[in-house]
Design a protein around this motif. Structure first.
Motif, mmCIF file in Angstrom:
data_model
loop_
_atom_site.group_PDB
_atom_site.id
_atom_site.type_symbol
_atom_site.label_atom_id
_atom_site.label_comp_id
_atom_site.label_asym_id
_atom_site.label_seq_id
_atom_site.Cartn_x
_atom_site.Cartn_y
_atom_site.Cartn_z
ATOM 1 N N VAL A 72 114.008 119.770 19.738
ATOM 2 C CA VAL A 72 113.092 118.794 20.331
ATOM 3 C C VAL A 72 111.727 119.453 20.451
ATOM 4 C CG1 VAL A 72 112.580 117.329 22.313
ATOM 5 C CG2 VAL A 72 114.958 117.710 21.629
ATOM 6 N N ILE A 73 110.737 118.854 19.820
ATOM 7 C CA ILE A 73 109.355 119.315 19.915
ATOM 8 C C ILE A 73 108.591 118.235 20.683
ATOM 9 C CG2 ILE A 73 107.263 119.913 18.634
ATOM 10 C CD1 ILE A 73 109.120 120.825 16.341
ATOM 11 N N SER A 74 107.889 118.638 21.748
ATOM 12 C CA SER A 74 107.169 117.695 22.600
ATOM 13 C C SER A 74 105.691 118.050 22.634
ATOM 14 C CB SER A 74 107.723 117.744 24.022
ATOM 15 O OG SER A 74 109.111 117.483 24.023
ATOM 16 N N TRP A 75 104.853 117.031 22.722
ATOM 17 C CA TRP A 75 103.411 117.222 22.827
ATOM 18 C C TRP A 75 102.817 115.976 23.481
ATOM 19 C CZ3 TRP A 75 105.965 115.726 18.523
ATOM 20 C CH2 TRP A 75 105.524 114.583 17.860
ATOM 21 N N THR A 76 101.549 116.044 23.833
ATOM 22 C CA THR A 76 100.861 114.874 24.375
ATOM 23 C C THR A 76 99.716 114.508 23.434
ATOM 24 O OG1 THR A 76 99.445 116.271 25.727
ATOM 25 C CG2 THR A 76 101.397 115.385 26.784
ATOM 26 N N GLU A 77 99.471 113.222 23.354
ATOM 27 C CA GLU A 77 98.343 112.744 22.540
ATOM 28 C C GLU A 77 97.666 111.614 23.277
ATOM 29 O OE1 GLU A 77 100.366 109.683 19.401
ATOM 30 O OE2 GLU A 77 100.575 111.799 18.969
ATOM 31 N N SER A 78 96.435 111.326 22.896
ATOM 32 C CA SER A 78 95.691 110.270 23.575
ATOM 33 C C SER A 78 96.344 108.924 23.301
ATOM 34 C CB SER A 78 94.236 110.268 23.126
ATOM 35 O OG SER A 78 94.171 109.995 21.756
ATOM 36 N N ASP A 79 96.217 108.035 24.247
ATOM 37 C CA ASP A 79 96.889 106.745 24.194
ATOM 38 C C ASP A 79 95.948 105.682 23.655
ATOM 39 O OD1 ASP A 79 98.662 104.720 24.492
ATOM 40 O OD2 ASP A 79 98.777 104.802 26.664
ATOM 41 N N ALA A 80 95.775 105.640 22.356
ATOM 42 C CA ALA A 80 94.837 104.704 21.737
ATOM 43 C C ALA A 80 95.314 103.262 21.841
ATOM 44 C CB ALA A 80 94.641 105.064 20.271
ATOM 45 N N GLN A 81 96.612 103.039 21.843
ATOM 46 C CA GLN A 81 97.125 101.677 21.850
ATOM 47 C C GLN A 81 96.881 100.977 23.188
ATOM 48 O OE1 GLN A 81 98.037 100.596 18.939
ATOM 49 N NE2 GLN A 81 97.772 102.661 18.156
ATOM 50 N N GLN A 82 96.765 101.740 24.265
ATOM 51 C CA GLN A 82 96.535 101.153 25.573
ATOM 52 C C GLN A 82 95.050 101.027 25.891
ATOM 53 O OE1 GLN A 82 98.984 99.966 27.450
ATOM 54 N NE2 GLN A 82 100.435 100.528 25.850
ATOM 55 N N HIS A 83 94.185 101.492 25.010
ATOM 56 C CA HIS A 83 92.734 101.463 25.209
ATOM 57 C C HIS A 83 92.342 102.115 26.533
ATOM 58 C CE1 HIS A 83 92.275 99.031 21.683
ATOM 59 N NE2 HIS A 83 93.168 98.193 22.145
#
Length: 160
Positions: free
Chosen positions: A134-145
């Protein structure tokens, strides 16, 4: 005869046209930004996939250690975790299988942090030859604006 005088566009018509154009350009900019963020997310998922399969191939290359009950390939690494370099490349006498496993993990962890900064990795063993990566990371939430972040995971289950 009645003469008609045509004056052209009024100032209000020009301002309305500029407003419509500005709204359209803002929409295009927003769409472009969402597209860029989605592309970045797809890139990170692709990197996670490649690195998970790379880890599996490293285990297959040193299957004697991978199939041990207490396998050194079982790891839980958080962002910022440091691994000790066994330095197998410069030893003239070579490395043991355990040192090779530690070298694999050290190299792989460095590659993961270079490809997906701030990521974490967990490798668990279900039985003799079943692993879950399991590889986990965070990314910006573009879909939620919004300006928030969203946790992402890539999970690979494999039999060696």
């Amino acid at each position: 005869m009645i003469q008609r005088r045509e004056c052209g566009f009024t100032l209000i018509e020009v301002l309305i046209a500029l407003l419509v154009l500005a709204i359209g350009l803002l929409g295009m900019a927003s769409l472009t930004m969402t597209s860029l963020q989605s592309n970045q997310g797809a890139y990170l998922r692709g990197q996670a996939s490649l690195l998970a399969y790379d880890y599996v191939e490293r285990m297959r290359g040193n299957s004697a250690q991978a199939l041990l009950t207490a396998s050194p390939y079982v790891i839980n690494l958080a962002p910022g975790s440091a691994r000790t370099n066994p330095d197998c490349r410069t030893k003239t006498a070579g490395c043991t299988a355990t040192e090779l496993a530690n070298q694999d993990i050290f190299d792989w962890w460095g590659n993961l942090q270079a490809a997906i900064p701030g990521s974490s990795a967990t490798v668990t063993k279900a039985n003799t030859n079943e692993y879950q990566i399991v590889i986990s990371w965070t990314e910006s939430d573009a879909q939620q604006h919004s300006t928030g972040t969203q946790a992402q995971n890539f999970t690979l289950r494999v039999n060696l």
